[in-house]
Write an enzyme that holds these catalytic residues in place. Structure first.
Site, short mmCIF file in Angstrom:
data_model
loop_
_atom_site.label_atom_id
_atom_site.label_comp_id
_atom_site.label_asym_id
_atom_site.label_seq_id
_atom_site.Cartn_x
_atom_site.Cartn_y
_atom_site.Cartn_z
CB VAL A 112 -2.33 17.42 8.37
CG1 VAL A 112 -1.95 18.09 9.69
CG2 VAL A 112 -3.84 17.33 8.23
CG ASP A 129 -5.90 2.16 12.59
OD1 ASP A 129 -6.83 1.75 13.31
OD2 ASP A 129 -5.68 1.73 11.45
N GLY A 138 -11.36 8.92 7.81
CA GLY A 138 -11.54 7.47 7.87
C GLY A 138 -12.72 7.11 8.77
CG PHE A 139 -13.96 3.02 9.34
CD1 PHE A 139 -15.26 2.77 8.93
CD2 PHE A 139 -12.92 2.37 8.69
CE1 PHE A 139 -15.53 1.89 7.89
CE2 PHE A 139 -13.18 1.49 7.64
CZ PHE A 139 -14.48 1.24 7.24
CD GLU A 196 -9.35 -10.06 4.76
OE1 GLU A 196 -10.36 -10.24 5.45
OE2 GLU A 196 -8.83 -8.93 4.60
N GLY A 211 -8.59 13.77 9.19
CA GLY A 211 -8.74 12.41 8.70
C GLY A 211 -10.20 12.00 8.57
#
Lengths: 418, 418
Positions: free
Chosen positions: A80, A301, A14-15, A171, A12
Site C-alpha cells: 500500500v 495495532d 494480520g489478526f 521471551e 493488512g
C-alpha cells in the site's frame, strides 16, 4: 443502498484484517484484502523462529488458502503506497483500487524512539524475514566465536543483547539463553556455549510493565536463575555496531543486538485525516471509525482507543481479532440496510508471557499464575489459537521433541553466501 | 606411525563426507570437517522444498548436532578456496589447514554444458537457498498472473519449464503440476491455476535415461496423464529471460525455468593433480585415492570410478555413503598400523524416482515397479534414510496431511521485499 455490490478494501492480513474477512462472510459485498506478504503470520510465536525453535512455515499460513472458501474475497499481494480518503481510493503497487468502505489493519512496525539509525545495529522482530535474519546472525556468531583466536572477539560473538523488557524481550532472552546453555552445549570444540552472555535491558523499573508487579518480578527471578543478566531502570544512550552504551556508562559489546522495545503504527495512518496519538495510532470514534470518514475503520495495532469502560485497548492479538469482528458486524448490518453503530467493547481475557522451558507468567483477570502451571496454560492457549490444523500438530510435535531432547528443529543457517 | 595424532581433513558434509565421519570413529586421529553450510542436506527431497511441500529445516540437520557425540571431530563453517597437495594444506576462508589425509567430498554443482550465462534464466537445484528461491518465484508468478490484465503475460506467468528429464526433472515436473492443479486450485479469483502449463524438456530420446526403458516410458505416460507436456529428443538451443528456444524452432515462454539437466564436479577437483573425466570427476585408483597422492581420497559425486565389476558408479546418495565408509575403513586400518587398501566395490541397491501422488518408478535389481507400489516403496526408503528422528516424524506428518487434504505446508513467500 447502492445498485452495484459495495466493495470493502481491507489493508493488512494480520489478526485484525483476517478476523474481519472471516466474520464478514458475504452480505452482498465484495472484499479485497491487500497484504505485502502472501501469508498470515502467527506473531506470538515469531520469537521461536528467531531462536531456532520453529521453522518459518510452521507459524504462517497462506492468506489465499485461509480464504479459499470465500468466493467474494480477493487477495492481492502488494504494497500500500497511498490512501486518498476524499476520492475513496488506495494506491497499491502503482494501481488505484477504489472502495466504498476501508478497513485499515496495517498493524505496527518497530519504533526506535527517534533513532532510526539504530535499526541497522539492532534489528526488530516483526516479520518472518526479521526472525530468520536474527536466527542466522545469532548462529553465525557462535560459528565465528569457534573459529576466532582473539579472546575479546570471541566473548563479543557469544554475547546477545536484547533491548526491551516487555513480553517479546522476555521471551527472546529466555529462549536465547536456553539455546546457548542447553541446545548448543555439546556442539563446539573451542568454545563453551554455556559461557554465552544474554543481557536483557529495560528502561522501565521492572520487566513486563503491563503485567502486575509480582509477575514482572517473577519473570526477572526466573530469567536470572536461567542465566540472563537483567538490567532494569536503565536506558540505552547509544547504539553502534556490536555495541550498546547505557546511560550510566556501562558498555555491552554484543555480536547480536535485538530491538524489542518499541512499536509504532504504520506510517500510512497519517493519510486518514484523523488525529493520531504519540505512537502514531489513529484516535478513532467509539465504533472504530475515523471521525470525519465514517466509511473508514481502523482495527488492530494501528488503532488507538479507550473502550467504554475507560480501558486502554492493548496491541495484542485478541484485541485485534475482536476489533476486526466488531467492524465486520457493523458493516454487515449497514450493507443489509440496518445501520447500527455499536461502540467497541474490549473483552480482556488476560495476558501471558513465556519465559522458558516450563516457566511463564499469566494474568487472568486477577488470577496470577507463574511457573509450570502458567507455562502449560500458555502452551494450551497457543495451540488452540494457532490457525490451521496442520501447523498445530507440527508445532506440538516440535515442542514435545525439543522438550524431551533439548534439541531444536530449525537450527539451519540460510542465505550466508548467496 | 606418527608421534602426534594424525589429522584428517574432510571437505564437504554431504552424504559421503558425513558417512566417513560416522564410520571413522576415533582410531587415534583428529578430523576436521569443512562445509560452507552449517547443515547436512537430505538432497533427495530438495525438490519438495522447491515445490512448497516441505520447509527447509525439515530436510536439513545441523552438522554440529549430528556430530556432537564425536569429540575428535571439529566442524568448520567455511568456503574451501584452494588445495595444495604438495604442501598438504587446504585454504579455508583465508586460513591454512594442514592435513595428513584429505577426504575430498565436495560433491557436484549444476552444469550448463558450456553456457554459464543460462544460470541467470534457469536456476539449478543444489542447495536450500536454490529451492527456496524457486519456490518463491513460482508462487510469485501465480500472484503476478492474478493481478495481470494482459493475456500473454498471464499465460507466461502460469508456465513452468523444467529442463532435464532425469529423476530431479521428473520429480519437479510432477510436483509442479500437482501444485497448480490441486493445491492452488481454489485460491485465485481471476485465473484458473488448473490451466497452468508445465513443460518437461529432455534432450535424450526418453525420460529417466539411467533407468530401464519401460520405467522411463511409464514415467512419461504418468506425467502426461497428470497434465505435464513432455518433450523428448529435443535440445535447448538458447535460453533468455522467461524464454526457452528449442532446436526445431519451438519457443516456450515461461515465467519460471528450472534447470535439472546437468551436474559437474566441484571446480576444486582440478587442484588434486589427478586426471579428470569430462564432467570434471576425479579418476581415482580402485581404493578411491588419487594416484600420485595416496593420502588424498575422493568420494561422492566428485569421484569418477568404475568398480571392479566394470560398473560405472552413479552419483547417488547410497554410492556416496558407501564410498565414505570405504575410505573410513581404509584410514582406520592404516592409522592403526595395518594398511589394507581394498578396492571399492559398489553395491547397487536399485534406484527410484517419484512422479507424483501415488506414482513412482523403481528398479530393484531387475525388478521393475511402477505406480502405487513403487510410490509406497519410495516413501518407505526415504523415511528410513532421512537422517534424524525428529525430521522423520515431521516429514511423515506433512506427507500424510498433504495426501489427505491436497494442501501443502510450505507455501510461504519469503524475502520478496527485503
Amino acid at each position: 443502498m447502492m445498485n452495484r455490490r459495495p466493495k470493502v478494501v481491507v489493508l493488512g492480513g494480520g489478526f485484525a484484517g483476517l478476523a474481519f474477512c472471516k466474520e464478514f462472510g458475504d452480505p452482498g459485498a465484495d472484499v479485497l484484502l491487500v497484504d505485502r506478504q502472501n501469508h498470515h503470520l502467527f506473531q506470538p510465536l515469531l520469537y521461536q523462529v528467531a531462536t531456532a525453535g520453529l521453522s518459518a512455515p510452521e507459524i504462517a499460513q497462506p492468506l489465499r488458502s485461509i480464504l479459499s472458501d470465500r468466493p467474494n474475497v480477493r487477495v492481492r499481494l502488494g504494497e500500500v503506497q497511498d490512501i486518498q480518503p476524499d476520492r475513496r481510493v488506495v494506491l497499491v503497487d502503482g494501481i488505484e483500487e477504489s472502495y466504498d468502505f476501508l478497513v485499515f489493519a496495517l498493524g505496527g512496525r518497530t519504533s526506535y524512539f527517534g533513532h532510526p539509525a539504530w535499526e541497522e545495529f539492532a534489528p526488530g522482530l516483526k516479520s518472518l524475514e526479521d526472525a530468520q535474519r536474527i536466527r542466522r546472525d545469532v548462529l553465525l556468531a557462535f560459528e565465528h566465536a569457534e573459529n576466532s583466536t582473539d579472546e575479546a572477539e570471541r566473548r563479543r560473538n557469544m554475547t546477545i543483547a536484547v533491548i526491551g523488557g516487555g513480553p517479546t524481550g522476555v521471551e527472546l532472552a529466555g529462549a536465547f539463553v536456553e539455546l546457548a546453555r542447553h541446545v548448543l552445549r555439546d556442539d563446539f570444540r573451542s568454545i563453551d556455549p554455556r559461557k554465552a552472555r544474554v543481557v536483557l535491558i529495560e528502561g522501565g523499573t521492572r520487566l513486563l510493565g503491563q503485567f502486575p508487579a509480582d509477575l514482572g518480578d517473577n519473570a526477572r527471578e526466573t530469567l536470572e536463575t536461567m542465566g540472563v543478566e537483567v538490567r532494569c531502570g536503565v536506558r540505552v544512550k547509544n547504539l553502534s555496531r556490536n555495541r550498546v552504551e547505557l546511560e550510566g556508562g556501562e558498555v555491552i559489546e554484543a555480536g547480536n543486538i535485538v530491538w524489542a522495545a518499541g512499536v509504532a503504527a504504520s506510517g500510512l495512518t497519517s493519510k486518514l485525516g484523523a488525529p493520531l496519538d504519540r505512537a502514531g495510532r489513529v484516535q478513532v470514534a467509539p465504533d472504530l471509525s475515523v471521525p470525519v470518514h465514517p466509511e473508514i475503520f481502523v482495527v488492530g495495532d494501528a488503532c488507538g482507543i479507550v473502550d467504554r469502560d475507560g480501558q486502554v485497548v492493548p496491541g495484542v492479538s485478541p484485541a485485534a481479532m475482536q476489533a476486526g469482528r466488531h467492524v465486520a458486524s457493523i458493516l454487515k448490518a449497514e450493507i443489509s440496510g440496518h445501520p447500527d453503530r455499536e461502540p467497541f467493547d474490549y473483552w480482556d481475557k488476560g495476558s501471558m508471557a513465556t519465559i522458558g522451558r516450563s516457566a511463564a507468567v499469566a494474568n487472568l483477570g486477577g488470577l496470577h499464575l507463574t511457573g509450570l502451571l502458567a507455562w502449560l496454560g500458555w502452551l494450551f492457549v497457543h495451540l488452540v489459537f494457532l490457525i490451521g490444523f496442520r501447523n498445530r500438530v507440527a508445532v506440538l510435535w516440535q515442542w514435545f521433541y525439543s522438550y524431551v531432547t533439548y534439541k531444536r528443529g530449525a537450527r539451519i543457517i540460510l542465505g550466508v553466501r548467496e
